[in-house]
Design an enzyme around this catalytic site. Sequence first.
Site, PDB file in Angstrom:
ATOM      1  N   ASP A   6       0.623  -1.214  -0.043  1.00  0.00           N
ATOM      2  CA  ASP A   6      -0.075  -0.025  -0.205  1.00  0.00           C
ATOM      3  C   ASP A   6       0.919   1.292  -0.004  1.00  0.00           C
ATOM      4  O   ASP A   6       0.893   2.376   0.865  1.00  0.00           O
ATOM      5  CB  ASP A   6      -0.839   0.039   1.251  1.00  0.00           C
ATOM      6  CG  ASP A   6      -1.575  -1.191   1.383  1.00  0.00           C
ATOM      7  OD1 ASP A   6      -2.114  -1.936   0.451  1.00  0.00           O
ATOM      8  OD2 ASP A   6      -1.715  -1.612   2.557  1.00  0.00           O
ATOM      9  N   GLU A  33     -11.338  -0.728  -3.616  1.00  0.00           N
ATOM     10  CA  GLU A  33     -10.428  -0.053  -2.264  1.00  0.00           C
ATOM     11  C   GLU A  33      -9.172   0.648  -2.841  1.00  0.00           C
ATOM     12  O   GLU A  33      -9.058   0.859  -4.163  1.00  0.00           O
ATOM     13  CB  GLU A  33     -10.294  -1.197  -1.376  1.00  0.00           C
ATOM     14  CG  GLU A  33      -9.028  -2.330  -2.009  1.00  0.00           C
ATOM     15  CD  GLU A  33      -8.746  -3.459  -0.976  1.00  0.00           C
ATOM     16  OE1 GLU A  33      -9.502  -3.578   0.187  1.00  0.00           O
ATOM     17  OE2 GLU A  33      -7.537  -4.053  -1.248  1.00  0.00           O
TER      18      GLU A  33
END
Length: 321
Positions: free
Chosen positions: A13, A192
């Site tokens: 991420d 997401e």
Amino acid sequence: MKLSNPFILQRADPHVSRHAGRYYFTASVPEYDRVVLRSSPTLAGLAAAEEKVLWRAPPEGPASSLIWAPELHRADDGWYVYFAAAPSREIKDGLFQHRMHALRNPSADPMQGPWEFAGQVDSGIDAFCLDATSFSHRGVRYYLWAQKHPDIPGNSNLYIAAMETPTRIKGPPVLLTRPEFDWEVQGFLVNEGPSVLIRHGKVFCTYSASATDERYAMGLIWADADSDLLDAASWHKSPRPVFATDVEREVYGPGHNSFTVAEDGITDLLVYHARNYREIEGDPLWNPDRHACVQPLQWDADGMPVFGRPLREVELPEAGA
């Protein structure tokens, strides 16, 4: 400047930003127990830069477990890190119990000064949420995040809202996209990891979909820069993924990206994580080998981004180039 991918190992991420001539890098760590930050005057320097722990999860409380996907953002009164955290590793109704939280630092330099826990960022929907980002456009600061809705099947959809303060949204959340295409519902129904880039008269938002193994892929929605971003009808959605697994180049599950610019201040860069092998032992959540990667983003004649294929070696322009 030449870089090799993976760029930074075992950092999922990845979020890279550039401010006042410096690059800042934060990401999920495999232990999911802290928020880290590193800084460098050059992009390449991030790989070996000292990593500072900004905050560690306390032993108990609403943000004591599973610290995911921090992002660093500058606001008028200081720096903020948005991150997802849960009170435990307990799963209820098929989901972890994450909510979004924030850290704040009033210092000019986010690597200096005190970071304090600023509490939960209430999304307006009391359910699993994660992966918040923030951006400003034409005098308005927006909050964009992934959220479970009790009345919509699946794990998460993308929502947007204006911000009243850096830790409080203004008005009800607006649904932008939900998992609907085949490539978005592999393993899990997921939208997401949103990231926003404003270019060529459009507001672009990438996101990631499906399970976090080799099926993970990136999608794209966009709106005209003159449109009402809080009107779902302003947004368009690509029916196909824009960035996905490349078996030939051994890049699996690329996704959860951010955007930055090269040292020339012009060239847009795509930052993302991926694995370099397919077979994962056990749950992909606990596999540490999602590595940060970076490569130039191209543009077509219509001003739309062209992501291309994952690159193992990249040539990036330097300052003054």
